[in-house]
Design an enzyme around this catalytic site. Sequence first.
Site, PDB file in Angstrom:
ATOM      1  N   TRP A  77       1.729   1.856  -8.895  1.00 43.95           N
ATOM      2  CA  TRP A  77       2.045   3.124  -9.642  1.00 43.95           C
ATOM      3  C   TRP A  77       3.444   3.183 -10.095  1.00 43.95           C
ATOM      4  CZ3 TRP A  77       2.008   8.599  -6.649  1.00 43.95           C
ATOM      5  CH2 TRP A  77       2.240   9.573  -7.391  1.00 43.95           C
TER       6      TRP A  77
ATOM      7  N   MET B  84      -4.659   5.586 -15.060  1.00 37.94           N
ATOM      8  CA  MET B  84      -4.289   4.344 -14.728  1.00 37.94           C
ATOM      9  C   MET B  84      -5.583   3.580 -14.325  1.00 37.94           C
ATOM     10  SD  MET B  84      -0.980   3.164 -12.028  1.00 37.94           S
ATOM     11  CE  MET B  84      -1.340   1.832 -11.511  1.00 37.94           C
TER      12      MET B  84
ATOM     13  N   SER C 102       0.975   7.394 -16.485  1.00 41.53           N
ATOM     14  CA  SER C 102       0.841   6.572 -15.129  1.00 41.53           C
ATOM     15  C   SER C 102      -0.133   7.578 -14.073  1.00 41.53           C
ATOM     16  CB  SER C 102       2.568   6.545 -14.587  1.00 41.53           C
ATOM     17  OG  SER C 102       3.001   7.847 -14.689  1.00 41.53           O
TER      18      SER C 102
ATOM     19  N   HIS D 205       7.254  -7.534  -1.509  1.00 38.35           N
ATOM     20  CA  HIS D 205       7.018  -6.912  -0.668  1.00 38.35           C
ATOM     21  C   HIS D 205       7.732  -7.835   0.867  1.00 38.35           C
ATOM     22  CE1 HIS D 205       3.631  -4.601  -2.006  1.00 38.35           C
ATOM     23  NE2 HIS D 205       2.588  -5.437  -2.042  1.00 38.35           N
TER      24      HIS D 205
ATOM     25  N   LYS E 143      -8.036   5.939  -4.034  1.00 35.94           N
ATOM     26  CA  LYS E 143      -8.263   7.326  -3.931  1.00 35.94           C
ATOM     27  C   LYS E 143      -6.952   8.318  -4.248  1.00 35.94           C
ATOM     28  CE  LYS E 143     -10.641   9.896  -0.153  1.00 35.94           C
ATOM     29  NZ  LYS E 143     -10.879   9.721   1.040  1.00 35.94           N
TER      30      LYS E 143
ATOM     31  N   LYS F 248       0.844  -1.139  -0.128  1.00 33.47           N
ATOM     32  CA  LYS F 248       0.016  -0.078  -0.033  1.00 33.47           C
ATOM     33  C   LYS F 248       0.898   1.125   0.000  1.00 33.47           C
ATOM     34  CE  LYS F 248      -3.389  -0.773  -0.649  1.00 33.47           C
ATOM     35  NZ  LYS F 248      -3.587  -1.469  -1.936  1.00 33.47           N
ATOM     36  N   SER F 249       2.150   1.178  -0.541  1.00 35.40           N
ATOM     37  CA  SER F 249       3.044   2.142  -0.534  1.00 35.40           C
ATOM     38  C   SER F 249       3.171   3.023  -1.832  1.00 35.40           C
ATOM     39  CB  SER F 249       4.266   1.900  -0.194  1.00 35.40           C
ATOM     40  OG  SER F 249       4.280   1.379   1.152  1.00 35.40           O
ATOM     41  N   GLY F 250       2.076   2.424  -2.986  1.00 36.27           N
ATOM     42  CA  GLY F 250       2.331   3.068  -4.157  1.00 36.27           C
ATOM     43  C   GLY F 250       3.128   1.961  -5.204  1.00 36.27           C
ATOM     44  N   THR F 251       3.170   0.564  -4.859  1.00 38.78           N
ATOM     45  CA  THR F 251       3.914  -0.235  -5.673  1.00 38.78           C
ATOM     46  C   THR F 251       3.462  -0.296  -7.130  1.00 38.78           C
ATOM     47  OG1 THR F 251       3.557  -1.862  -3.573  1.00 38.78           O
ATOM     48  CG2 THR F 251       4.475  -2.505  -5.651  1.00 38.78           C
TER      49      THR F 251
ATOM     50  N   SER G  29      -4.938   2.818   3.723  1.00 37.33           N
ATOM     51  CA  SER G  29      -5.132   2.104   2.286  1.00 37.33           C
ATOM     52  C   SER G  29      -5.260   0.708   2.429  1.00 37.33           C
ATOM     53  CB  SER G  29      -3.678   2.606   1.445  1.00 37.33           C
ATOM     54  OG  SER G  29      -3.924   2.003   0.358  1.00 37.33           O
TER      55      SER G  29
END
Length: 285
Positions: free
Chosen positions: A49, A223, A218, A99, A248, A44-47, A129
């Site tokens: 993206w 996305m 991106s 992860h 979000k 949930k850290s922006g992987t 998240s």
Amino acid sequence: MTDGYLWFEGIRFPVVGYSYEVLKEACAQFVIKDEDTVLVTYPKSGTHWLVEILCLIHSHGDTKWIRSVAIWDRSPWTETDDGYKLLNEREGPWLMSSHLPFHLFPKSLFTSKAKVIYIMRNPKDVLVSGYYHWIMTKVCKQPESLEQYFQWFMQGNVLYGSWFEHIRGWMSMRHRENVLLLSYEELQKDPRSTIERICQFLGKKLTPEELDSVLKNSSFQVMKQNKMSNFEMLPVDLFTGPFQITRKGICGDWKNHFTVAQAEAFDKVYQEKMLGFPKGLFPWE
Ligand code: A3P
């Protein structure tokens, strides 16, 4: 599995898509090659993206790859059943994601020249998240409330273990020249410069038009429309309702969810657990 998790080396993993045998083999034996690029994150850290960005950089802004191949096949996971199988099916170089906490990651990484990117995010936003992700998916024990998930998260009783231990472990790599440390917050604040930094780190030269395409394709809105990247491709029975990884996409959503007491309790634990890191390292502080 008796309690909604698959356990490996004292860490919780999802019960779908993972197996003890693959985790054991991947962690002990998987060989990372010098030419590989490894993206490591706490969930949930922006992987996703960043995977989208890396794929677009790789293809010089061309969208064919990101629109035709599922995101988990473009950057397979070292520790999942399907990802591990794929990584072993052909020679690299690979872009791969993980992860895994530092102490479980295949040791071959530490003697290779593979490029490693670690993206971190404000743990309060990671918590929120994660809550919305796990209440929607049927791959592990589901929290009954945000308050319950808050307690689990603070104690490290969540998938992939404690955020504090994950970041502490991987931070020990941050001075190596083959490691790039990024944050979700800087990617939000200045995506163009951050993408330029990534290109520089990877030794990729993009024209301004190619860079524009990476930036545009991106973006959260684009996305969200890409079914190869937003999880719409996964079987619906894994979820409790319609689910997209693009939820979000903002910084500071925790402020809409935490009570004052929760924020204070979080800060207290954070200060104890993060003692010793230099000021300015974490953009959310
Ligand atoms: P939120 O749940 O706060 O919206 P991961 O890929 O590590 O599971 O992280 C998922 C988080 O990244 C989600 O955060 C998701 O919305 C956000 N995200 C995904 N794609 C994004 C994008 N293109 N721009 C900004 N945030 C994005």
